[in-house]
Design an enzyme around this catalytic site. Structure first.
Site: not given
Ligand SMILES: Cc1cc2nc3c(=O)[nH]c(=O)nc-3n(C[C@H](O)[C@H](O)[C@H](O)COP(=O)(O)OP(=O)(O)OC[C@H]3O[C@@H](n4cnc5c(N)ncnc54)[C@H](O)[C@@H]3O)c2cc1C
Length: 427
Positions: A11, A45, A110, A225, A267, A328, A363, A368
């Site tokens: 991510g 957002g 927001e 959420h 929230r 969420h 949050r 995030s």
């Molecule tokens: C619908 C939605 C809307 C949102 N809107 C907002 C917003 O507007 N603004 C904001 O700030 N935040 C928002 N958020 C929250 C934000 O998107 C996330 O908190 C943030 O993107 C998390 O990023 P990350 O890189 O930690 O995880 P993620 O982007 O979820 O990535 C996780 C990664 O880990 C991998 N993974 C998981 N388990 C394993 C494993 N065992 N082995 C290998 N890979 C694994 C997955 O495949 C993925 O590639 C939103 C979330 C959602 C669900």
């Protein structure tokens, strides 16, 4: 397989961490599903930024108030102070934020924000940011991304991490030896029946941490959420109706189509009010109306939401849509310091999997993505500093215990949910 840095998670946190590491480091990134199947791609957002010094105190206070003052003030300060630098990086990577006619950045607002300080790209900000990071990562000779490859466990001895046990369909079980390992595995929504998260996000990093006694924090702090589109379909990922829709004036109605609440409450408070209203009405949802927001505002800012609702049979310009709260976001996680270090040597945690205390108990919207990126960069800098002195020999590992993947996944799921329940009960 051997590498300098192994990042479990593709991510925004994992990708940005990889891009911030020196390009003489070999980096392997794992994605459990497809590279685009991360919650980062779903963010609608936007992302917060400190506009100027005059907003610092208010932004800090909004974050702390939303978190019920259980936040770590040092982490909050670091996040806010680093926001302009992070946004600068994103713009250099090609991220296109919405701009005013004079070319300056546009800001929206927001729930629980006292000022407009959120940058956005239509209602697909996460896709724009993470897509650009992915493009950059694919163009780097030192970064290898393994799709459909899951981290199952870590290889560790004497509180030192040596890499991970991984599994992919093509290669089966194998060990990836790494000088440093970064957990960037996202949230835990896949453990819940109703969640806005991708189903494969099942808190694997947290399960592994619990298994090996790596410190975790506040793992019962789970955000619901308040507004996702109501669906009767079992197992379908809940579609988020972003807080910005309410920020721009959408209102909530009860079954009699009467307004019952201040839509911009934090929230957790709003979720509670909606759940109480649903109970009073005896309905599985409440109504959300965007009917009085100017049409061009809705189509310009929320085309993705309009399109999705249309696909589900709702015309948001002329009718209310049914909305319901859903899991969420995960405020708790693997305990991490300001550089993403966990309690185990050479193991880092960043993004939603980590808990550095920025969010406290709840949050603030659009914090995030920013938090994930800011601390990913700090982890990268810390890793780069530490690797010069690296001396380790990986222990032998027996992989036979990992053959039954389904049982392992069930065990991990139960371990995390049991711990959340235990903490809830304890409190
Ligand atoms: C619908 C939605 C809307 C949102 N809107 C907002 C917003 O507007 N603004 C904001 O700030 N935040 C928002 N958020 C929250 C934000 O998107 C996330 O908190 C943030 O993107 C998390 O990023 P990350 O890189 O930690 O995880 P993620 O982007 O979820 O990535 C996780 C990664 O880990 C991998 N993974 C998981 N388990 C394993 C494993 N065992 N082995 C290998 N890979 C694994 C997955 O495949 C993925 O590639 C939103 C979330 C959602 C669900």
């Amino acid at each position: 397989m051997k590498t300098d840095v192994l990042i479990a998670g593709c991510g925004c946190a994992g990708l940005y961490c990889a891009l911030q590491l020196p390009d003489d480091k070999q980096i392997v990134i794992l994605a459990k599903g497809e590279v685009t199947q991360s919650d980062s791609f779903l963010a609608q957002g936007g992302i917060c930024m400190l506009k100027d010094e005059s907003d610092y105190d208010a932004y800090f206070e909004d974050t702390m108030r939303a978190g019920h003052y259980e936040n770590n003030p040092d982490s909050v300060e670091v996040m806010i102070r680093s926001s302009q630098d992070t946004i600068g990086d994103l713009i250099r990577y090609g991220v296109n934020f919405h701009r005013e006619a004079d070319g300056s950045l546009s800001f929206t607002r927001e729930g629980a924000h006292s000022a407009k300080r959120i940058l956005f790209h239509e209602d697909i900000t996460g896709k724009e940011i993470t897509g650009r990071l992915l493009e950059q990562a694919k163009g780097r000779h030192n970064i290898t991304i393994l799709e459909h490859c899951a981290m199952l466990d870590i290889v560790c001895r004497d509180n030192n991490c040596y890499g991970v046990v991984a599994h992919s369909k093509d290669s089966g079980l194998f060990i990836i030896e790494a000088k440093d390992t970064v957990f960037a595995c996202g949230g835990i929504g896949g453990l819940y029946r109703h969640s806005t998260n991708y189903r494969q996000l099942t808190g694997d990093g947290v399960a592994v941490a619990l298994l090996h006694g790596i410190a975790v924090e506040h793992i019962n702090y789970v955000q619901i959420h308040p507004t996702t589109l109501y669906t009767e379909q079992e197992g379908e990922r809940s579609f988020l109706i972003s807080e910005s829709v309410r920020g721009e004036g959408a209102v909530l109605y009860n079954a009699q189509k009467e307004r019952f609440v201040d839509e911009l409450l934090p929230r957790d408070v709003l979720t509670k009010k909606i759940q109480e209203q649903m109970q009073k009405d005896g309905m599985p949802y409440v109504w959300l109306s965007m009917e009085h927001i100017p049409r061009e505002e809705i189509t310009g800012h929320f085309p993705n939401i309009v399109g999705h609702c249309k696909k589900k049979g709702y015309d948001v310009f002329h009718e209310c849509i049914p909305v319901v709260p859903a899991q969420h976001y995960f405020m708790g996680g693997i305990k991490a310091d300001l550089s993403g270090r966990t309690s185990m040597e050479h193991l880092y945690a960043i993004g939603e999997t980590a808990c550095n205390g920025v969010h406290g108990r709840n949050r603030l919207a659009s914090n995030s993505l920013l938090e994930s990126l800011v601390f990913a960069k700090r982890a990268a800098k810390d890793i780069a500093k530490g690797q010069a002195t690296y001396r380790k020999k990986i222990p032998q590992m027996d992989l036979s215990g990992y053959q039954n993947m389904q049982a392992l996944a069930q065990y991990y799921k139960k371990r995390v949910l049991d711990e959340i329940e235990r903490l809830e009960h304890h409190e």
